[in-house]
Design an enzyme around this catalytic site. Sequence first.
Site, mmCIF file in Angstrom:
data_model
loop_
_atom_site.group_PDB
_atom_site.id
_atom_site.type_symbol
_atom_site.label_atom_id
_atom_site.label_comp_id
_atom_site.label_asym_id
_atom_site.label_seq_id
_atom_site.Cartn_x
_atom_site.Cartn_y
_atom_site.Cartn_z
ATOM 1 C CG LEU A 210 0.398 -0.104 -4.892
ATOM 2 C CD1 LEU A 210 -0.901 -0.891 -4.859
ATOM 3 C CD2 LEU A 210 1.018 -0.173 -6.288
ATOM 4 C CG HIS A 211 -1.058 5.335 -0.698
ATOM 5 N ND1 HIS A 211 -1.482 4.047 -0.459
ATOM 6 C CD2 HIS A 211 -2.137 6.130 -0.462
ATOM 7 C CE1 HIS A 211 -2.746 4.056 -0.081
ATOM 8 N NE2 HIS A 211 -3.171 5.308 -0.081
ATOM 9 C CD GLU A 212 6.474 8.418 -2.251
ATOM 10 O OE1 GLU A 212 7.022 9.379 -2.832
ATOM 11 O OE2 GLU A 212 5.851 8.525 -1.183
ATOM 12 C CB SER B 206 -0.928 -0.012 1.210
ATOM 13 O OG SER B 206 -1.700 1.165 1.275
#
Length: 479
Positions: A403-405, A400
């Site tokens: 993917l956020h980064e 997670s």
Amino acid sequence: MSPQRGAKNQRSPKRTDYSKLDDDKAKEKQDKVETDTDQSVYTVSRPSIYPSGAHAPTVRKAPLEENRDILPELKSHNLEGLYNLSFFLLIFTLGYNVIRNIREKGWQADIRLLLCPEVFRDIRFVSTAYASLALYCYTTFLIVKFAVWWQKWDFLSSLLYWSSQAGLYVVLTLKMYSRPLSPIFGCMLAMGVLVFSLKMHSYYATNMLLLQEFRLAKKSRGNLKKVDNNRNVNQSCFPYSVNLKNFSYFLLAAPTLVYETSYPRTSSIRVRYILSNLMQLAICFLIQFFLLCQLMLPVLKRDSGSLLFDFMKLAIPSIFFWLLGFYALFHCWLNAWAELWRFGDRGFYRDWWNSTTLDSFWSKWNVPVHEWCLRHIFVESMHKYHVNRTSATAATFLVSAILHEFIFIVSFKTIRPFMFFGILFQVPLIRLSQTAVISGHRRGNLLVWLNLFMGHPLIELFYFRTFFQAHHSLFCVRN
């Protein structure tokens, strides 16, 4: 049973009747064996390792639609006066700050900011990229179709699939880095890449698990009865579910990230419901545009020399901006899209605002992503690699965080891993919120809101300040 009827039954039996009964039982047993043989293979529609119950798609309404009387539910009969006072103070304070800001800085939310040539250039690029992404995803369908048809080359299908996933990220990231692109449109495109990528993986991983169970059933049952020419075969059952129509509905229409061979569907389409949600969506975007231009961008563009002071000025508009974005995306847009395609499961979020632990918040506020992480990281890592729950949870948050980064790297074209470490920092905070002193109490809910209240302005300051060092406008990014 009455005595007379029992006596009658005792007088009536004959040997031929018993013989016929035995034949019927034998035939029924044989039919049951054949039925069980067929069902063990041809009626399977969901891998057995996936959680059932609340994690299976079912017909349900959005939480904010289950009870329209939301404000009265917030009242406490003993504190109703303070409830009214709190809303009065909130509205008055916001109104005062907005009017003061307009008087001091003038009207900043000019719609002409969205009419520059660069905005239309970015819209054309994002639209073309979305169409290309959708077409590219059909490579996954071909790989799965090939694997199901030719059940011998698991390594080759796996190699082709992971190569297609790597190509998706590498090609589009290089493409976006090689051209000027507004962070807003960069964020939209990065989120589009993630949505298509997660859908591709869910389709591939789910069908590969179904294929394994298909093989096990085939091996245990021996010679299976062929039903290819049976018109009554259920097309939602594996392997008949691997068809172009099924994949297209999941990829382009179904507002979910987790693949199922079939979804609950509504009987009709409510046009007025769709228009109502789209109207609310437009209103949310207009208010967000005003908050961004009038209250947030002036703070983000100019450094006052005090990070604490800038954080305090951003905190209130940031949390309102996020709440409006949540309502616009998860309630208005996804419900309108689901209604258009008669998608019956509207559980896109749950009552995250009542969460007393951070793990409860993360599982409720974004259900589509939570369900994907639950199945394809948490459950599958324990099933395939036999890791414990703690390691599976750590792997979930690690993926997670990456993917956020990725979204922020593509949006701002810079590598500053604040979002990455911010997501990982949630792990110790979750442990803290699960303690007996906090979990289940009001202080736990306050911790959840404090995490949201502080996180958004800090992330904005870290990323936007870097962007405005090289660019003047958030919307019109030139070469």
